[in-house]
Design a protein around this motif. Sequence first.
Motif, PDB file in Angstrom:
ATOM      1  N   TYR A 178      39.897   9.131  -4.909  1.00 22.40           N
ATOM      2  CA  TYR A 178      39.230   9.195  -6.199  1.00 22.40           C
ATOM      3  C   TYR A 178      38.432   7.933  -6.472  1.00 22.40           C
ATOM      4  O   TYR A 178      38.014   7.696  -7.581  1.00 22.40           O
ATOM      5  N   GLU A 179      38.226   7.113  -5.458  1.00 23.33           N
ATOM      6  CA  GLU A 179      37.497   5.869  -5.625  1.00 23.33           C
ATOM      7  C   GLU A 179      36.007   6.103  -5.423  1.00 23.33           C
ATOM      8  O   GLU A 179      35.607   7.047  -4.762  1.00 23.33           O
ATOM      9  N   ILE A 180      35.223   5.214  -5.980  1.00 23.86           N
ATOM     10  CA  ILE A 180      33.786   5.267  -5.769  1.00 23.86           C
ATOM     11  C   ILE A 180      33.459   4.312  -4.633  1.00 23.86           C
ATOM     12  O   ILE A 180      33.466   3.099  -4.796  1.00 23.86           O
ATOM     13  N   ARG A 181      33.243   4.865  -3.473  1.00 24.33           N
ATOM     14  CA  ARG A 181      32.843   4.104  -2.295  1.00 24.33           C
ATOM     15  C   ARG A 181      31.533   4.694  -1.786  1.00 24.33           C
ATOM     16  O   ARG A 181      30.945   5.551  -2.423  1.00 24.33           O
ATOM     17  N   ASN A 182      31.108   4.246  -0.623  1.00 24.10           N
ATOM     18  CA  ASN A 182      29.884   4.786  -0.037  1.00 24.10           C
ATOM     19  C   ASN A 182      30.038   6.282   0.216  1.00 24.10           C
ATOM     20  O   ASN A 182      31.103   6.751   0.623  1.00 24.10           O
ATOM     21  N   LEU A 183      28.984   7.028  -0.029  1.00 26.80           N
ATOM     22  CA  LEU A 183      28.865   8.473   0.140  1.00 26.80           C
ATOM     23  C   LEU A 183      29.689   9.275  -0.857  1.00 26.80           C
ATOM     24  O   LEU A 183      29.902  10.468  -0.665  1.00 26.80           O
ATOM     25  N   ALA A 184      30.145   8.670  -1.925  1.00 26.60           N
ATOM     26  CA  ALA A 184      30.837   9.410  -2.978  1.00 26.60           C
ATOM     27  C   ALA A 184      29.802  10.214  -3.772  1.00 26.60           C
ATOM     28  O   ALA A 184      28.702   9.735  -4.040  1.00 26.60           O
ATOM     29  N   ARG A 185      30.171  11.440  -4.143  1.00 26.52           N
ATOM     30  CA  ARG A 185      29.273  12.288  -4.919  1.00 26.52           C
ATOM     31  C   ARG A 185      29.402  11.972  -6.402  1.00 26.52           C
ATOM     32  O   ARG A 185      30.498  11.812  -6.917  1.00 26.52           O
ATOM     33  N   MET A 186      28.282  11.914  -7.090  1.00 25.47           N
ATOM     34  CA  MET A 186      28.258  11.556  -8.503  1.00 25.47           C
ATOM     35  C   MET A 186      27.559  12.666  -9.295  1.00 25.47           C
ATOM     36  O   MET A 186      27.017  13.603  -8.719  1.00 25.47           O
ATOM     37  N   ARG A 187      27.578  12.523 -10.604  1.00 24.11           N
ATOM     38  CA  ARG A 187      26.910  13.478 -11.500  1.00 24.11           C
ATOM     39  C   ARG A 187      26.067  12.687 -12.487  1.00 24.11           C
ATOM     40  O   ARG A 187      26.567  11.782 -13.156  1.00 24.11           O
ATOM     41  N   ILE A 188      24.789  13.015 -12.590  1.00 20.72           N
ATOM     42  CA  ILE A 188      23.882  12.323 -13.504  1.00 20.72           C
ATOM     43  C   ILE A 188      24.040  12.956 -14.885  1.00 20.72           C
ATOM     44  O   ILE A 188      23.884  14.173 -15.035  1.00 20.72           O
ATOM     45  N   VAL A 189      24.341  12.135 -15.901  1.00 25.31           N
ATOM     46  CA  VAL A 189      24.633  12.675 -17.224  1.00 25.31           C
ATOM     47  C   VAL A 189      23.552  12.362 -18.244  1.00 25.31           C
ATOM     48  O   VAL A 189      23.733  12.655 -19.421  1.00 25.31           O
ATOM     49  N   ASP A 190      22.435  11.795 -17.828  1.00 30.93           N
ATOM     50  CA  ASP A 190      21.342  11.599 -18.776  1.00 30.93           C
ATOM     51  C   ASP A 190      20.288  12.679 -18.562  1.00 30.93           C
ATOM     52  O   ASP A 190      20.413  13.508 -17.671  1.00 30.93           O
ATOM     53  N   ASN A 191      19.276  12.690 -19.400  1.00 31.77           N
ATOM     54  CA  ASN A 191      18.268  13.748 -19.305  1.00 31.77           C
ATOM     55  C   ASN A 191      16.994  13.278 -18.616  1.00 31.77           C
ATOM     56  O   ASN A 191      15.897  13.698 -18.974  1.00 31.77           O
ATOM     57  N   SER A 192      17.121  12.455 -17.599  1.00 32.27           N
ATOM     58  CA  SER A 192      15.956  12.009 -16.846  1.00 32.27           C
ATOM     59  C   SER A 192      15.411  13.163 -16.001  1.00 32.27           C
ATOM     60  O   SER A 192      16.138  14.090 -15.642  1.00 32.27           O
ATOM     61  N   ALA A 193      14.139  13.109 -15.684  1.00 30.09           N
ATOM     62  CA  ALA A 193      13.495  14.193 -14.939  1.00 30.09           C
ATOM     63  C   ALA A 193      14.069  14.329 -13.536  1.00 30.09           C
ATOM     64  O   ALA A 193      14.301  15.444 -13.049  1.00 30.09           O
ATOM     65  N   ILE A 194      14.320  13.215 -12.872  1.00 29.51           N
ATOM     66  CA  ILE A 194      14.852  13.279 -11.511  1.00 29.51           C
ATOM     67  C   ILE A 194      16.294  13.796 -11.513  1.00 29.51           C
ATOM     68  O   ILE A 194      16.715  14.490 -10.594  1.00 29.51           O
ATOM     69  N   GLY A 195      17.039  13.499 -12.557  1.00 28.33           N
ATOM     70  CA  GLY A 195      18.405  14.009 -12.671  1.00 28.33           C
ATOM     71  C   GLY A 195      18.439  15.510 -12.874  1.00 28.33           C
ATOM     72  O   GLY A 195      19.279  16.219 -12.309  1.00 28.33           O
ATOM     73  N   LYS A 196      17.519  16.012 -13.690  1.00 30.34           N
ATOM     74  CA  LYS A 196      17.428  17.466 -13.915  1.00 30.34           C
ATOM     75  C   LYS A 196      17.024  18.189 -12.638  1.00 30.34           C
ATOM     76  O   LYS A 196      17.558  19.244 -12.312  1.00 30.34           O
ATOM     77  N   ALA A 197      16.082  17.615 -11.888  1.00 29.68           N
ATOM     78  CA  ALA A 197      15.620  18.240 -10.652  1.00 29.68           C
ATOM     79  C   ALA A 197      16.730  18.273  -9.604  1.00 29.68           C
ATOM     80  O   ALA A 197      16.876  19.259  -8.878  1.00 29.68           O
ATOM     81  N   ALA A 198      17.526  17.226  -9.538  1.00 27.29           N
ATOM     82  CA  ALA A 198      18.632  17.194  -8.577  1.00 27.29           C
ATOM     83  C   ALA A 198      19.703  18.215  -8.948  1.00 27.29           C
ATOM     84  O   ALA A 198      20.304  18.845  -8.074  1.00 27.29           O
ATOM     85  N   ALA A 199      19.930  18.417 -10.240  1.00 30.02           N
ATOM     86  CA  ALA A 199      20.917  19.405 -10.682  1.00 30.02           C
ATOM     87  C   ALA A 199      20.435  20.828 -10.405  1.00 30.02           C
ATOM     88  O   ALA A 199      21.233  21.711 -10.093  1.00 30.02           O
ATOM     89  N   GLU A 200      19.139  21.062 -10.501  1.00 30.57           N
ATOM     90  CA  GLU A 200      18.586  22.401 -10.249  1.00 30.57           C
ATOM     91  C   GLU A 200      18.728  22.813  -8.793  1.00 30.57           C
ATOM     92  O   GLU A 200      19.038  23.968  -8.503  1.00 30.57           O
ATOM     93  N   ILE A 201      18.490  21.887  -7.873  1.00 28.22           N
ATOM     94  CA  ILE A 201      18.598  22.261  -6.460  1.00 28.22           C
ATOM     95  C   ILE A 201      20.037  22.213  -5.978  1.00 28.22           C
ATOM     96  O   ILE A 201      20.337  22.664  -4.882  1.00 28.22           O
ATOM     97  N   GLY A 202      20.942  21.673  -6.801  1.00 29.13           N
ATOM     98  CA  GLY A 202      22.358  21.662  -6.452  1.00 29.13           C
ATOM     99  C   GLY A 202      22.756  20.618  -5.435  1.00 29.13           C
ATOM    100  O   GLY A 202      23.762  20.768  -4.754  1.00 29.13           O
ATOM    101  N   LYS A 203      21.974  19.563  -5.310  1.00 28.83           N
ATOM    102  CA  LYS A 203      22.288  18.494  -4.374  1.00 28.83           C
ATOM    103  C   LYS A 203      22.675  17.248  -5.166  1.00 28.83           C
ATOM    104  O   LYS A 203      21.824  16.610  -5.760  1.00 28.83           O
ATOM    105  N   PRO A 204      23.975  16.911  -5.212  1.00 23.15           N
ATOM    106  CA  PRO A 204      24.387  15.782  -6.041  1.00 23.15           C
ATOM    107  C   PRO A 204      23.969  14.448  -5.439  1.00 23.15           C
ATOM    108  O   PRO A 204      23.831  14.320  -4.224  1.00 23.15           O
ATOM    109  N   PRO A 205      23.754  13.455  -6.296  1.00 21.17           N
ATOM    110  CA  PRO A 205      23.437  12.123  -5.768  1.00 21.17           C
ATOM    111  C   PRO A 205      24.644  11.517  -5.073  1.00 21.17           C
ATOM    112  O   PRO A 205      25.788  11.815  -5.420  1.00 21.17           O
ATOM    113  N   ARG A 206      24.392  10.668  -4.086  1.00 20.40           N
ATOM    114  CA  ARG A 206      25.456  10.019  -3.328  1.00 20.40           C
ATOM    115  C   ARG A 206      25.292   8.507  -3.415  1.00 20.40           C
ATOM    116  O   ARG A 206      24.179   8.001  -3.456  1.00 20.40           O
ATOM    117  N   VAL A 207      26.398   7.819  -3.417  1.00 17.14           N
ATOM    118  CA  VAL A 207      26.403   6.363  -3.530  1.00 17.14           C
ATOM    119  C   VAL A 207      26.064   5.758  -2.168  1.00 17.14           C
ATOM    120  O   VAL A 207      26.619   6.153  -1.146  1.00 17.14           O
TER     121      VAL A 207
END
Length: 150
Positions: free
Chosen positions: A33-62
């Motif tokens: 449950y630690e945040i290390r390299n390659l951990a999957r995250m969820r963007i919780v703001d309404n930025s354009a790049i965050g919305k686009a990543a949520a639409e394609i279903g590919k979560p950001p990685r650390v």
Amino acid sequence: MALCMTSAPSQVVPSLIRIATTCCCFSTSKTHYEIRNLARMRIVDNSAIGKAAAEIGKPPRVINVYNRKNVGYLGDKVLVTVKGEMRRAYIVGLRQKQKANVPRMDTNNIVLVDDNGNPLGNRIHVPIPSCLRGKGGDITKILSLATKFV
């Protein structure tokens, strides 16, 4: 998988049946449950790049955690990849076990910021832990966007 047959067609070698019917459907690695390299995250703001990543279903990685231990905690700055681009972000919610009186979230949440520390979005959709108010720096800009605190 082909089974070996003996001279009589109704007889099958017992060891091959045991191999064919057993299945390894379990994982031997622990859940981290630690945040290390390659951990999957969820963007919780309404930025354009965050919305686009949520639409394609590919979560950001650390990619990198900016502290000495290389383990991310609440309020730490991280470098993430979002849709093939490297962005900086702050951790605002974690699944890992927390200290006393610090809330534990269901997901690992981040808020994207630009190089100057200004948030890319103008609204945060989830409650933010109130223990982040004590931290200084660029976190105060993120806290000004939040409407709910836990």
